[in-house]
Design a protein around this motif. Structure first.
Motif, PDB file in Angstrom:
ATOM      1  N   VAL A  15      77.575  50.439 -21.444  1.00  0.00           N
ATOM      2  CA  VAL A  15      78.649  51.329 -22.126  1.00  0.00           C
ATOM      3  C   VAL A  15      79.588  50.538 -22.949  1.00  0.00           C
ATOM      4  O   VAL A  15      79.820  49.732 -23.363  1.00  0.00           O
ATOM      5  CB  VAL A  15      79.603  51.588 -20.728  1.00  0.00           C
ATOM      6  N   ASN A  16      80.290  51.598 -23.650  1.00  0.00           N
ATOM      7  CA  ASN A  16      81.175  51.045 -24.717  1.00  0.00           C
ATOM      8  C   ASN A  16      82.646  51.291 -24.268  1.00  0.00           C
ATOM      9  O   ASN A  16      83.025  52.369 -23.976  1.00  0.00           O
ATOM     10  CB  ASN A  16      81.118  51.845 -26.030  1.00  0.00           C
ATOM     11  N   ASP A  17      83.362  50.100 -24.193  1.00  0.00           N
ATOM     12  CA  ASP A  17      84.945  50.248 -23.614  1.00  0.00           C
ATOM     13  C   ASP A  17      85.857  49.829 -25.054  1.00  0.00           C
ATOM     14  O   ASP A  17      85.624  49.087 -25.748  1.00  0.00           O
ATOM     15  CB  ASP A  17      85.311  49.413 -22.447  1.00  0.00           C
ATOM     16  N   LEU A  18      86.710  50.703 -25.080  1.00  0.00           N
ATOM     17  CA  LEU A  18      87.811  50.597 -26.214  1.00  0.00           C
ATOM     18  C   LEU A  18      88.409  49.415 -26.100  1.00  0.00           C
ATOM     19  O   LEU A  18      89.241  49.180 -24.902  1.00  0.00           O
ATOM     20  CB  LEU A  18      88.887  51.648 -26.260  1.00  0.00           C
ATOM     21  N   ALA A  19      88.537  48.281 -26.701  1.00  0.00           N
ATOM     22  CA  ALA A  19      89.164  47.127 -26.436  1.00  0.00           C
ATOM     23  C   ALA A  19      90.653  47.240 -27.215  1.00  0.00           C
ATOM     24  O   ALA A  19      91.567  46.702 -26.667  1.00  0.00           O
ATOM     25  CB  ALA A  19      88.453  45.918 -26.958  1.00  0.00           C
ATOM     26  N   GLU A  55      75.078  42.873 -25.506  1.00  0.00           N
ATOM     27  CA  GLU A  55      76.339  42.885 -25.295  1.00  0.00           C
ATOM     28  C   GLU A  55      77.382  42.400 -26.679  1.00  0.00           C
ATOM     29  O   GLU A  55      77.062  41.302 -26.810  1.00  0.00           O
ATOM     30  CB  GLU A  55      77.076  42.171 -24.038  1.00  0.00           C
ATOM     31  N   TYR A  56      78.113  43.033 -27.079  1.00  0.00           N
ATOM     32  CA  TYR A  56      78.914  42.404 -28.334  1.00  0.00           C
ATOM     33  C   TYR A  56      80.313  43.332 -28.470  1.00  0.00           C
ATOM     34  O   TYR A  56      80.221  44.578 -28.124  1.00  0.00           O
ATOM     35  CB  TYR A  56      78.069  42.529 -29.487  1.00  0.00           C
ATOM     36  N   TYR A  57      80.945  43.001 -29.482  1.00  0.00           N
ATOM     37  CA  TYR A  57      82.350  43.652 -29.901  1.00  0.00           C
ATOM     38  C   TYR A  57      81.865  44.161 -31.289  1.00  0.00           C
ATOM     39  O   TYR A  57      81.118  43.625 -32.206  1.00  0.00           O
ATOM     40  CB  TYR A  57      83.424  42.717 -30.177  1.00  0.00           C
ATOM     41  N   TYR A  75      84.058  47.207 -27.056  1.00  0.00           N
ATOM     42  CA  TYR A  75      83.216  46.162 -26.379  1.00  0.00           C
ATOM     43  C   TYR A  75      81.929  47.052 -25.572  1.00  0.00           C
ATOM     44  O   TYR A  75      82.084  47.848 -24.963  1.00  0.00           O
ATOM     45  CB  TYR A  75      84.087  45.481 -25.511  1.00  0.00           C
ATOM     46  N   ARG A  76      80.680  46.625 -26.183  1.00  0.00           N
ATOM     47  CA  ARG A  76      79.366  47.232 -25.807  1.00  0.00           C
ATOM     48  C   ARG A  76      79.037  46.211 -24.374  1.00  0.00           C
ATOM     49  O   ARG A  76      78.678  44.959 -24.776  1.00  0.00           O
ATOM     50  CB  ARG A  76      78.533  47.428 -26.727  1.00  0.00           C
ATOM     51  N   HIS A  77      78.873  46.614 -23.229  1.00  0.00           N
ATOM     52  CA  HIS A  77      78.493  45.839 -22.254  1.00  0.00           C
ATOM     53  C   HIS A  77      77.625  46.425 -21.107  1.00  0.00           C
ATOM     54  O   HIS A  77      77.531  47.589 -21.214  1.00  0.00           O
ATOM     55  CB  HIS A  77      79.707  45.053 -21.352  1.00  0.00           C
ATOM     56  N   ARG A  78      77.100  45.781 -20.208  1.00  0.00           N
ATOM     57  CA  ARG A  78      76.261  46.312 -19.205  1.00  0.00           C
ATOM     58  C   ARG A  78      77.283  47.057 -18.152  1.00  0.00           C
ATOM     59  O   ARG A  78      78.436  46.590 -18.186  1.00  0.00           O
ATOM     60  CB  ARG A  78      75.552  45.193 -18.399  1.00  0.00           C
ATOM     61  N   ALA A  79      76.843  48.240 -17.967  1.00  0.00           N
ATOM     62  CA  ALA A  79      77.832  49.123 -16.860  1.00  0.00           C
ATOM     63  C   ALA A  79      77.667  48.351 -15.635  1.00  0.00           C
ATOM     64  O   ALA A  79      77.158  47.804 -15.067  1.00  0.00           O
ATOM     65  CB  ALA A  79      77.235  50.381 -16.748  1.00  0.00           C
TER      66      ALA A  79
END
Length: 79
Positions: A15-19, A55-57, A75-79
């Motif tokens: 998923v992508n979360d707005l940092a 996983e990365y910014y 920020y892209r990371h595992r859900a």
């Protein structure tokens, strides 16, 4: 000739979360500040072993307001 080896496919979901959203300067400043945030975030991830390369910014354009391009740090990371 390339031969694919037998293996299992990863079923991980990302998923992508707005940092952070950079919108305090002009367009160039917003991109520069986001780039700094991206480098700092990815440097922190480099210390997590084993590092998941998925996983990365990253920076991406945000809203365009008052003649200024806002820039979002994701920020892209595992859900």
């Amino acid at each position: 000739m390339l031969t694919a080896g037998a293996g299992t496919a990863s079923a991980a979901t990302y998923v992508n979360d707005l940092a952070w959203s950079y919108n305090g300067g002009d367009s160039a400043d917003n991109w520069n500040e986001c780039a700094k945030g991206k480098l700092a975030g990815n440097a922190r991830l480099d210390h997590i072993l084993p590092r998941d390369p998925q996983e990365y910014y990253y920076c991406a354009p945000g809203a365009f307001g008052n003649g200024v391009q806002h820039v979002n740090l994701w920020y892209r990371h595992r859900a």
